[in-house]
Design an enzyme around this catalytic site. Sequence first.
Site, mmCIF file in Angstrom:
data_model
loop_
_atom_site.group_PDB
_atom_site.id
_atom_site.type_symbol
_atom_site.label_atom_id
_atom_site.label_comp_id
_atom_site.label_asym_id
_atom_site.label_seq_id
_atom_site.Cartn_x
_atom_site.Cartn_y
_atom_site.Cartn_z
ATOM 1 N N ASN A 86 0.863 -1.177 0.000
ATOM 2 C CA ASN A 86 0.000 0.000 0.000
ATOM 3 C C ASN A 86 0.903 1.231 0.000
ATOM 4 O O ASN A 86 1.741 1.393 0.883
ATOM 5 C CB ASN A 86 -0.898 0.000 1.235
ATOM 6 C CG ASN A 86 -1.930 -1.104 1.192
ATOM 7 O OD1 ASN A 86 -2.455 -1.433 0.133
ATOM 8 N ND2 ASN A 86 -2.215 -1.707 2.335
ATOM 9 N N VAL A 95 1.003 2.785 7.882
ATOM 10 C CA VAL A 95 2.313 2.889 8.538
ATOM 11 C C VAL A 95 3.320 3.353 7.493
ATOM 12 O O VAL A 95 3.548 2.662 6.489
ATOM 13 C CB VAL A 95 2.735 1.535 9.149
ATOM 14 C CG1 VAL A 95 4.141 1.642 9.734
ATOM 15 C CG2 VAL A 95 1.733 1.091 10.211
ATOM 16 N N HIS A 99 6.686 -1.447 3.682
ATOM 17 C CA HIS A 99 6.477 -2.844 4.039
ATOM 18 C C HIS A 99 5.673 -3.517 2.952
ATOM 19 O O HIS A 99 4.875 -2.875 2.260
ATOM 20 C CB HIS A 99 5.746 -2.981 5.386
ATOM 21 C CG HIS A 99 4.462 -2.212 5.467
ATOM 22 N ND1 HIS A 99 4.428 -0.851 5.654
ATOM 23 C CD2 HIS A 99 3.174 -2.611 5.357
ATOM 24 C CE1 HIS A 99 3.167 -0.448 5.675
ATOM 25 N NE2 HIS A 99 2.385 -1.497 5.493
ATOM 26 N N MET A 100 5.876 -4.814 2.819
ATOM 27 C CA MET A 100 5.142 -5.617 1.853
ATOM 28 C C MET A 100 4.343 -6.662 2.623
ATOM 29 O O MET A 100 4.890 -7.364 3.479
ATOM 30 C CB MET A 100 6.136 -6.287 0.898
ATOM 31 C CG MET A 100 5.491 -7.100 -0.198
ATOM 32 S SD MET A 100 6.684 -7.492 -1.497
ATOM 33 C CE MET A 100 7.778 -8.593 -0.608
#
Length: 115
Positions: A86, A95, A99-100
């Site tokens: 995202n 956040v 990140h994935m």
Amino acid sequence: MPTIFTKIINGDIPGDFVYRDDLVVAFRDINPQARVHILIVPIKEIRNIQEVTAEDEAILGRMLHVARIVAEQESIAESGYRLLINNGADAHQEVFHLHMHLLGGEALGPLLAKR
Ligand code: AMP
């Protein structure tokens, strides 16, 4: 201020880690959206893809490689899984530490809900 993910990486907040190396960690999402829901996170604080530079290419490559490793650890390599980032407001990024998401362990359906 460190991000919440940096606090998890540093051990200041608990995290359910499944993987860690010199560039990347992986831990279980606190609010899982599938039977397996793991976040693959660079140790370096990068806000999102728009902040990535050429010197981060090794990190980005490692994130995908770690997806493969974690999928095998979780025994979902054969059944399949979804990788999702995202990025920014319209994507509902909550956040701002890159990140994935790795999601699997069950049939996930189509990527986007009809609207
Ligand atoms: P995103 O919308 O892509 O920014 O997703 C952020 C994700 O971080 C969400 O799926 C949250 O459930 C997850 N999350 C937030 N806080 C924690 C935490 N302390 N430990 C694990 N996952 C978390």
